[in-house]
Design an enzyme around this catalytic site. Structure first.
Site, PDB file in Angstrom:
ATOM      1  N   CYS A  82      -4.593  41.153  38.293  1.00 61.55           N
ATOM      2  CA  CYS A  82      -4.867  41.425  36.875  1.00 61.55           C
ATOM      3  C   CYS A  82      -5.228  40.165  36.102  1.00 61.55           C
ATOM      4  O   CYS A  82      -5.836  40.241  35.036  1.00 61.55           O
ATOM      5  CB  CYS A  82      -3.653  42.078  36.213  1.00 61.55           C
ATOM      6  SG  CYS A  82      -3.175  43.648  36.941  1.00 61.55           S
ATOM      7  N   HIS A 318      -7.172  49.495  31.304  1.00 61.44           N
ATOM      8  CA  HIS A 318      -6.970  48.197  31.946  1.00 61.44           C
ATOM      9  C   HIS A 318      -7.899  48.061  33.152  1.00 61.44           C
ATOM     10  O   HIS A 318      -7.564  48.491  34.250  1.00 61.44           O
ATOM     11  CB  HIS A 318      -5.500  48.108  32.354  1.00 61.44           C
ATOM     12  CG  HIS A 318      -5.090  46.866  33.060  1.00 61.44           C
ATOM     13  ND1 HIS A 318      -5.837  45.700  33.080  1.00 61.44           N
ATOM     14  CD2 HIS A 318      -3.966  46.593  33.788  1.00 61.44           C
ATOM     15  CE1 HIS A 318      -5.193  44.780  33.789  1.00 61.44           C
ATOM     16  NE2 HIS A 318      -4.063  45.299  34.223  1.00 61.44           N
TER      17      HIS A 318
END
Length: 364
Positions: A82, A318
């Site tokens: 991420c 996301h």
């Protein structure tokens, strides 16, 4: 040598298997690279992109070529899960600081819809603990005594901020359209989020958990990137920088509590540069889970009024490898709109318990 951000853009963000499903990661990244490199040609030293779930290969080089950059412009792809997109920005700024180059396009691109992998990557050895991120969010909530009500309170605030940012046209400034696609998928229909959040059931610990689909981000597709230059180079080209890179910090914590990783990175960054949270005007911290923002607020003493003031991933989604670059993109435009900002921080946590934070001075 100083690294500065002179431009930043992102695509719309789409839900996994939603609007952007037909787009490969290079299809998402190329229009942004093309926009940022207009009139610069072979002056770009390199394209650096983050990616976490792609098909392998050098996505940055592929995207640069698809964007029409000269063959002489190389590319490098980074995987810090991420944190990949934010790491790409950090690396570009660091290269400029060392004199290795003067101009980079840095960011990330992710097509979760096009990923060939049916299972996530391993974050940690089983002997240490390798929980899914949702379970790690539950562990974090329990360890730091973050209640369901606080998570829901922040989730509602973030959704409202995102809707307001969309309605006021702030997101439109950030977006490079993909054909006719110029509105984040989250805003194509209105949901009664005020009613949904309190009714949502825990999804990771169904017996006593506090983390729900409504206080967690959805998986998304999208890309974001920045044009980063040496400050004197920007001046020579007549370009006005908005953010000046000051420094960064990266740190690790136990993988079981990975949503708390930004706390350690931000604390380290503040200590290194002898500043406090009070000295920072805006924080952009990725909203993979509301608990992540609640922990950062609680442990660092940062009020919600300074964090993600235009919303974030809880509403938009996301897109793993792109999310970190989207944080800096948001800071770029928010800093341009304000006259009261001096320092801003972008931070993210990723699977395996890694936190990453970047400090910028506002020049706008």
């Amino acid at each position: 040598m100083n690294a500065v951000v002179v431009d930043a853009k992102r695509t719309i963000f789409g839900k996994q298997n939603g609007l952007l499903k037909p787009f490969l990661p290079e299809d998402l990244a190329a229009p942004i690279i093309r926009f940022l490199s207009r009139k610069l040609g072979d002056q770009v030293d390199e394209v650096i992109l983050g990616n976490a779930t792609g098909r392998g290969g050098n996505l940055a080089r592929l995207s640069a070529l698809q964007a029409g950059l000269p063959l002489s412009v190389p590319g490098m792809t980074i995987d810090r899960q991420c944190g990949s997109g934010l790491e790409a920005v950090r690396y570009a700024c660091s290269l400029i600081q060392t004199g290795a180059g003067t101009m980079y396009i840095a960011g990330g691109s992710e097509s979760s819809s096009q990923s060939p992998f049916s299972e996530r990557a391993r974050f940690s050895p089983d002997a240490i603990g390798d929980p899914d991120m949702g379970i790690a969010a539950e562990y974090t909530a329990a360890r730091y005594s973050i209640s369901r009500s606080l998570q829901d309170e922040y989730a509602l605030l973030s959704h409202q901020r995102s809707r307001n940012a969309h309605d006021e046209g702030f997101y439109r400034e950030e977006i490079v359209p993909l054909g006719e696609l110029e509105t984040d998928e989250a805003f194509l229909k209105t949901r009664p989020i005020e009613a949904i959040i309190p009714r949502a059931k825990p999804v990771f610990d169904t017996s006593s958990g506090t983390v729900t689909a409504a206080n967690s981000s959805g998986i998304a597709d999208g890309a974001a990137a920045l044009l980063v230059m040496e400050e004197e180079k920007a001046a020579a080209l007549g370009l006005k920088p908005v953010l000046r890179f000051i420094g960064s910090a990266v740190s690790g914590i136990h993988p079981n509590f990975s949503p708390a990783a930004p706390v350690v990175a931000i604390r380290q960054l503040l200590h290194t540069h002898d500043v406090t949270p009070d000295d920072i005007d805006l924080f952009e911290i990725n909203e993979a889970f509301a608990v992540k923002i609640c922990v950062c607020s609680q442990e660092l003493g940062i009020p919600f009024s300074k964090i993600n003031v235009r919303g974030g991933a809880l509403a938009l989604g996301h897109p793993y490898g792109a999310s970190g670059a989207a944080l800096v993109t948001r800071l770029f435009y928010e800093a341009k709109r304000r006259t009261d900002c001096q320092y801003v921080i972008a931070a993210i946590g990723s699977g395996g318990g890694i936190g990453l934070a970047l400090l910028f001075e506002v020049l706008a």
